[in-house]
Scaffold this motif. Structure first.
Motif, PDB file in Angstrom:
ATOM      1  N   VAL A 204       0.823  -1.487   0.296  1.00  0.00           N
ATOM      2  CA  VAL A 204      -0.487   0.180  -0.424  1.00  0.00           C
ATOM      3  C   VAL A 204       0.883   1.286  -0.061  1.00  0.00           C
ATOM      4  O   VAL A 204       1.943   1.225   0.976  1.00  0.00           O
TER       5      VAL A 204
ATOM      6  N   GLN B  95      -4.561   9.911  -1.634  1.00  0.00           N
ATOM      7  CA  GLN B  95      -6.228   9.376  -2.246  1.00  0.00           C
ATOM      8  C   GLN B  95      -7.034   8.971  -0.782  1.00  0.00           C
ATOM      9  O   GLN B  95      -8.166   9.451  -1.071  1.00  0.00           O
TER      10      GLN B  95
ATOM     11  N   GLY C 178      -6.432   1.203   2.116  1.00  0.00           N
ATOM     12  CA  GLY C 178      -5.128   0.313   1.041  1.00  0.00           C
ATOM     13  C   GLY C 178      -6.623   0.424  -0.203  1.00  0.00           C
ATOM     14  O   GLY C 178      -6.559   0.555  -0.983  1.00  0.00           O
ATOM     15  N   TYR C 179      -7.788  -0.306  -0.081  1.00  0.00           N
ATOM     16  CA  TYR C 179      -8.677  -0.350  -0.854  1.00  0.00           C
ATOM     17  C   TYR C 179      -8.917   0.666  -1.318  1.00  0.00           C
ATOM     18  O   TYR C 179      -9.523   1.007  -2.550  1.00  0.00           O
TER      19      TYR C 179
ATOM     20  N   SER D 101      -8.241   3.948  -1.419  1.00  0.00           N
ATOM     21  CA  SER D 101      -7.264   5.056  -2.011  1.00  0.00           C
ATOM     22  C   SER D 101      -6.819   4.444  -3.054  1.00  0.00           C
ATOM     23  O   SER D 101      -6.707   4.789  -3.811  1.00  0.00           O
ATOM     24  N   ARG D 102      -7.126   3.330  -3.543  1.00  0.00           N
ATOM     25  CA  ARG D 102      -7.348   2.709  -5.212  1.00  0.00           C
ATOM     26  C   ARG D 102      -8.735   2.692  -5.701  1.00  0.00           C
ATOM     27  O   ARG D 102      -8.416   3.029  -6.928  1.00  0.00           O
ATOM     28  N   GLU D 103      -9.708   2.370  -5.244  1.00  0.00           N
ATOM     29  CA  GLU D 103     -10.673   2.127  -6.053  1.00  0.00           C
ATOM     30  C   GLU D 103     -11.728   2.815  -5.398  1.00  0.00           C
ATOM     31  O   GLU D 103     -12.051   3.617  -4.852  1.00  0.00           O
ATOM     32  N   ARG D 104     -12.216   3.519  -6.927  1.00  0.00           N
ATOM     33  CA  ARG D 104     -13.412   4.640  -7.001  1.00  0.00           C
ATOM     34  C   ARG D 104     -14.171   4.430  -7.396  1.00  0.00           C
ATOM     35  O   ARG D 104     -15.935   5.276  -7.464  1.00  0.00           O
TER      36      ARG D 104
ATOM     37  N   ASP E  45      -1.101  -8.644  -4.078  1.00  0.00           N
ATOM     38  CA  ASP E  45      -1.187  -7.670  -3.228  1.00  0.00           C
ATOM     39  C   ASP E  45      -0.041  -6.320  -4.282  1.00  0.00           C
ATOM     40  O   ASP E  45      -0.563  -5.566  -4.404  1.00  0.00           O
TER      41      ASP E  45
ATOM     42  N   GLU F 274      -2.067  -4.915  -7.258  1.00  0.00           N
ATOM     43  CA  GLU F 274      -2.962  -4.060  -6.526  1.00  0.00           C
ATOM     44  C   GLU F 274      -4.540  -4.540  -6.752  1.00  0.00           C
ATOM     45  O   GLU F 274      -5.419  -3.668  -7.214  1.00  0.00           O
TER      46      GLU F 274
END
Length: 530
Positions: free
Chosen positions: A16, A46, A127-128, A130-133, A262, A265
């Motif tokens: 992450v 993010q 972590g999720y 911050s990456r998933e919109r 991981d 991502e």
């Protein structure tokens, strides 16, 4: 600083990305709120993972958190100091007041802050997010290699109101052509059993991704083919227009597969509870963000503040007048001084009536024996008044309050000042049951009318407002208006307000209004007052 280092260490272990790590310590040099202000504008950040004991400046914290919400950056918070012992240690450790946990939760719900309880949750959920919109989930499809794991995952998802819709007929038919006869579950959640080949498992994932009722797909993996399975999941995830999340339940035998996910991502969680928390947090954040950006706080209207005596409280007549001007509807009533005057007032108002002794040192009239209800004749009023005055001899009596009786759903509405976050609107079941049930919901002021409606829905006991066992629905629009008036009054009373209660507001059936039948205010002394 030690806890921050632990979080960063675990984030690095899970691949992450970390844009910055700040340990504010006792906040002599920098505060949590200042950090949030910086991260709101930092293009590399993010999402924010926050470990916090206490908040020094509640208003600044709320502004900074609101800015993060507005720009679409979730806060995932591990809030410590929830227990009595924890709050005491937070005070001695950092010099900050941890504040009531209810106040913290009120702020978190208003701004979509995602609350977690462990470091693992903090890292995986932050972590999720911050990456998933893609964060709007009406329904989720689940596939598992174990019947027990599929049930456990479904339990966790449904506990957080995440739906597992029935699969489309075309999806069920397609699964029937892929799964062996002994894999009996062809609907959501899908149990493919542990023996399915990788080629078929990949096609099952693709089939579920294509289902029109699923906004996301969850793959729960229990088998030993770690790297093969991870390669398969990674391929489908990279080609999917929907989020594909994994719940990786295995240990050392499948660790290489988890590391591969991981590194690529692909969202990977170690247990169904954290996965469900991440999905619910993402959905809750988006809902809170939309509500915050469109909210219209209740306008103060009229004078922004009122003149208050330098010390002591407000006489009831003054408080009732201020409440009326703020838009708090009250039952027809009369303030009198003698039993005979009470009887005459009752004839004027219409029977039955309630009779109360007003005295600043008798805030709880039921316990003090300063209340009589359902008085149906002038004689009953006269006798009750004499009895109540005798019972409360020695109190600082302002007079006798005669009120026309009204019936309906009783709702507690109050505003209390939290030492950290300021005035909070509190709503709960009304009357003498309020403290016993402890079924309340709260938000920091100011609030919007939609937030009031949301709060009413959070109080379990107030489901009766919708109608129950033959009782007609209550006048919820009138109740919302009355609560709006009470928040307006609280804001006008200003910084000296400690608490303001309307307990209860009686809500009649739809179209017949809502009325405050008891008002109580507590104020601090003015600065410099002797």
């Amino acid at each position: 600083g030690a806890l921050a280092g632990i979080v960063v260490n675990r984030a690095f272990d899970r691949k992450v990305g970390v844009s910055a790590m700040v340990s504010t310590g006792n906040e002599v040099g920098i505060t949590v709120s200042e950090c949030l202000e910086y991260f709101a504008e930092d293009p590399r950040t993010q999402a924010v993972a926050l470990v916090v004991e206490g908040v020094r400046d509640g208003e600044r914290f709320r502004r900074a958190a609101a800015r993060l919400t507005e720009v679409g950056k979730p806060i995932v918070a591990l809030k410590m100091g929830r227990s009595n012992t924890g709050r005491r240690n937070a005070l001695t450790h950092t010099g900050a007041l941890a504040g009531s946990h209810a106040a913290w939760q009120a702020v978190a719900r208003q701004l979509g802050i995602v609350e977690v309880e462990t470091f693992d949750d903090l890292v995986e959920v932050a972590g999720y997010l911050s990456r998933e919109r893609r964060r709007r989930y009406r329904g989720v499809a689940v596939v598992a290699t174990s019947g027990g794991a599929s049930i456990m995952t479904a339990d966790q998802l449904e506990a957080r109101s995440i739906a597992l819709p029935r699969l489309a007929p075309a999806t069920v038919a397609a699964l029937g052509g892929l799964l062996p006869d002994y894999a009996h579950t062809r609907d959501n959640p899908v149990d493919v059993t542990a023996g399915l080949s990788e080629a078929l498992f990949g096609r099952v994932l693709e089939t579920l991704v294509a289902d029109p009722g699923a906004d996301a797909v969850v793959a729960v993996v229990t088998g030993a083919r770690g790297v093969e399975r991870a390669e398969n999941v990674s391929r489908v995830a990279s080609e999917s227009s929907k989020p594909l999340l994994t719940c990786w339940l295995g240990g050392s035998l499948t660790e290489d597969g988890r590391k591969l996910l991981d590194a690529r991502e692909v969202p990977c969680f170690r247990n169904p509870r954290t996965l469900a928390l991440a999905l619910a947090g993402a959905r809750g954040f988006e809902a809170a963000r939309a509500a915050w950006r469109s909210r219209r706080p209740i306008e103060t209207r009229g004078p922004a503040a009122v003149a208050l005596p330098p010390r002591g409280g407000l006489a009831y007549a003054v408080l009732a007048d201020l409440a009326c001007r703020a838009g708090v509807p009250q039952v027809p009533e009369a303030l009198v001084g003698t039993p005979e005057e009470a009887a005459r007032a009752a004839r004027r108002l219409g029977f039955p009536v309630a009779l109360k002794v007003l005295a600043p040192d008798l805030p709880h009239k039921t316990e003090a024996g300063a209340l009589a209800l359902g008085l149906a004749t002038a004689g009953e009023v006269r006798s009750a008044a004499a009895r109540l005055l005798k019972r409360t001899r020695g109190a600082r009596v302002e007079g006798l309050l005669v009120q026309r009786m009204v019936s309906g759903v009783e709702v507690l509405v109050g505003v209390t000042r939290d030492p950290t976050f300021g005035p909070l609107l509190v709503i709960g079941a009304g009357g003498v049951q309020a403290e016993l049930l402890a079924d309340t919901a709260c938000r920091p002021l100011p609030v919007s009318r939609q937030e009031i409606v949301t709060l009413l829905g959070e109080v379990r006991a107030l489901g009766v407002l919708r109608g129950y066992r033959g009782r007609p629905p209550a006048d919820v629009p009138a109740l919302v208006q009355a609560i709006a008036g009470l928040t307006r009054l609280a804001q006008r009373l200003g910084a000296r307000l400690v608490s303001l209660d309307a307990n209860p507001i009686v809500v009649r059936e739809r179209g017949h209004g809502a009325f405050a039948v008891d008002l109580l205010v507590e104020l601090t002394a003015a600065t410099g007052a002797g």
